[in-house]
Design a protein around this motif. Sequence first.
Motif, PDB file in Angstrom:
ATOM      1  N   ARG A  81      -5.747  -9.715  -9.781  1.00  0.00           N
ATOM      2  CA  ARG A  81      -4.883 -10.596 -10.569  1.00  0.00           C
ATOM      3  C   ARG A  81      -3.775 -11.010  -9.591  1.00  0.00           C
ATOM      4  N   ASP A 126      11.188  -3.352  -8.836  1.00  0.00           N
ATOM      5  CA  ASP A 126      10.496  -4.138  -9.866  1.00  0.00           C
ATOM      6  C   ASP A 126       9.226  -3.398 -10.290  1.00  0.00           C
ATOM      7  N   HIS A 142       2.938  -7.303 -19.809  1.00  0.00           N
ATOM      8  CA  HIS A 142       4.065  -6.412 -19.533  1.00  0.00           C
ATOM      9  C   HIS A 142       5.379  -7.154 -19.305  1.00  0.00           C
ATOM     10  N   ASP A 143       5.361  -8.477 -19.377  1.00  0.00           N
ATOM     11  CA  ASP A 143       6.582  -9.258 -19.141  1.00  0.00           C
ATOM     12  C   ASP A 143       7.140  -9.889 -20.417  1.00  0.00           C
ATOM     13  N   PHE A 150      12.443 -13.651  -6.830  1.00  0.00           N
ATOM     14  CA  PHE A 150      12.645 -12.582  -7.818  1.00  0.00           C
ATOM     15  C   PHE A 150      13.838 -11.724  -7.381  1.00  0.00           C
ATOM     16  N   PHE A 179      15.230 -13.877 -11.895  1.00  0.00           N
ATOM     17  CA  PHE A 179      15.908 -12.720 -12.487  1.00  0.00           C
ATOM     18  C   PHE A 179      17.426 -12.871 -12.455  1.00  0.00           C
ATOM     19  N   GLU A 213      -2.000 -15.412 -12.339  1.00  0.00           N
ATOM     20  CA  GLU A 213      -0.861 -15.458 -13.267  1.00  0.00           C
ATOM     21  C   GLU A 213      -0.321 -16.879 -13.221  1.00  0.00           C
ATOM     22  N   ASP A 239      -0.411 -12.249  -8.599  1.00  0.00           N
ATOM     23  CA  ASP A 239       0.922 -12.273  -9.194  1.00  0.00           C
ATOM     24  C   ASP A 239       1.701 -13.511  -8.758  1.00  0.00           C
ATOM     25  N   ALA A 240       2.494 -14.057  -9.655  1.00  0.00           N
ATOM     26  CA  ALA A 240       3.452 -15.132  -9.334  1.00  0.00           C
ATOM     27  C   ALA A 240       2.850 -16.145  -8.361  1.00  0.00           C
TER      28      ALA A 240
HETATM   29  C1  GLC Z   1       5.115 -11.377 -12.195  1.00  0.00           C
HETATM   30  C2  GLC Z   1       4.949 -10.005 -12.804  1.00  0.00           C
HETATM   31  C3  GLC Z   1       6.305  -9.463 -13.138  1.00  0.00           C
HETATM   32  C4  GLC Z   1       7.084  -9.354 -11.849  1.00  0.00           C
HETATM   33  C5  GLC Z   1       7.158 -10.698 -11.130  1.00  0.00           C
HETATM   34  C6  GLC Z   1       7.645 -10.556  -9.723  1.00  0.00           C
HETATM   35  O1  GLC Z   1       5.651 -12.274 -13.083  1.00  0.00           O
HETATM   36  O2  GLC Z   1       4.098 -10.071 -13.921  1.00  0.00           O
HETATM   37  O3  GLC Z   1       6.224  -8.220 -13.778  1.00  0.00           O
HETATM   38  O4  GLC Z   1       8.392  -8.918 -12.133  1.00  0.00           O
HETATM   39  O5  GLC Z   1       5.885 -11.290 -11.036  1.00  0.00           O
HETATM   40  O6  GLC Z   1       6.686  -9.909  -8.932  1.00  0.00           O
END
Ligand code: GLC
Length: 521
Positions: free
Chosen positions: A167, A24, A305-306, A133, A114, A242, A169-170
């Motif tokens: 930052r 990822d 970036h997503d 994920f 995903f 996030e 994440d998730a």
């Molecule tokens: C967040 C990130 C993304 C990543 C996901 C799993 O959403 O921004 O790019 O794939 O987390 O870590």
Amino acid sequence: LDYLKDLGVDAIWLSPCYPSPQVDFGYDISDYKNIDPQYGTLKDFDHLVAEAEKRHIRILMDMVMNHTSDKHEWFVQSRSSRTNPYRDWYMWQDGKGETATDKGQVPNNWQSDFGHSAWEWDEKTRQYYYHKFYIQQPDVNWDNPKIHEAFKDIIGFWLKRGVGGFRFDAITTLYEDPQLRDEDIVLDKDGKSYLNAYGDIALNDTRTNNLPGTHPVMQEMRAWSDTFNSSKFPGTRVLIGETYLPNIGELAKQYGTPDKPEFHLPMDTQVGFINKLDVAQFRAKLNDVETGVNGNIPLLVFDNHDNARLDARYGDGVHDTDIQRVISTMLFASRGTALFYYGDEIGMKTTPPTRKEDVKDPVGLTGWPKDKGRDGERTPMQWNAGPNAGFTSAGVTPWLPVPPTAATVNVKAEEGQPDSLFTWYQTLIRLKKTNPAFAHGDNLMLDTSNMKVLSWMRQTSGAPSVIVSVNFTADPQTVSLSVPNASGNVKTLLKTPNATDPTSISQIQLGTYGVYIGELQ
Ligand code: GLC
């Protein structure tokens, strides 16, 4: 760094650059206390932090606490046997109806973001593990106090090196329903279930997202991070989240309370991802974040970036640059911190792969062709019109292709040009730093029945108020604003060439997607 300083940026969020198998692209971390050799070394990183600091720029790291890579030592241990001390660091479950010879069914219907089941069978220890994920991103177990200590240790490691913050994440997916209840099926407008881009039945995520357990974790991380302010790196380390959430009430909770603070800046994703130039929706959502977060500082974000870049979500293919002026005006001229994505400032365009065999992001393979993955918004930065847009040497094939639009959309073509998008961003950022009302004044919506032009005022005591009017349409518009106890005389701070220089806010004329920003006299 000099480029970013010139643009006016004062902090950079780096997506994960730790050692990673790159399934990822860094969000699957195998060692949280190092730099992936393909980017450099820890020494290079320290050099980056020091050089950034000289330019008054902070480096923010991406902190992934929901999962690790399956190649991380913790998971390698965890999956090695049911009695390994790390077993309980991840989310292991028996299959439904499992026997010594039959793995049974997955524990419930939970899906990975995903695609397909969120449960992966592990033959060696004959249990399933949970992954929100990719399969290679097993979720860690936040009910285990050792996980809390391990992440505090990691956070401390980077704070001691002088990073300006993180930052997270998730962050809303740290916890899952302890009873493992199934997610509910989502119904379409005809009351029927349907398949998502990955061919799975669409489910909602109330059992695996935004559970209350995240709040105490963030209180703990904030208290810990606050202890790291030092004379070498003074000022508060910033914690960003996030936080894709359903409404403003949920976002407000992410700031915590004065006694138990959580994030300084949880991202508001309600405004920036409206994905349609709709005046009424922007007015309502901007007003929500102005009035609904208990006076905390909003963090506005329109791009990352997503998600497909701004052109694909807001553009019309004809006036994309003008529309980006509209968007960036909302971003920088509203109260709050502005977060933007590399290349937005020059108008980089989303360039998704056209053939399945070119896809790099695995989710684009699972979802092809409905979801082409995230490659389209991750192409190389466009510095000039030369080979590989100046991103890498001629003759080298970059990881993702340079978009053909780089011939005209690039830094060299835009820097120093008075009418370029780059200069527009630069000017907005400068205003945000230097004009008191623009920097931190309250937002007050004006002319609120107008469905073509969004207008608002920024006001703070002891400084002139600032008026902003943004035309959301391709047709010329005239707005007539009035502000109590003000003459209405106005002095232009910034405008698009197609807006007239008004003497009074009672007559502001805006051309196609025109923008006017002025200071009340
Ligand atoms: C967040 C990130 C993304 C990543 C996901 C799993 O959403 O921004 O790019 O794939 O987390 O870590």
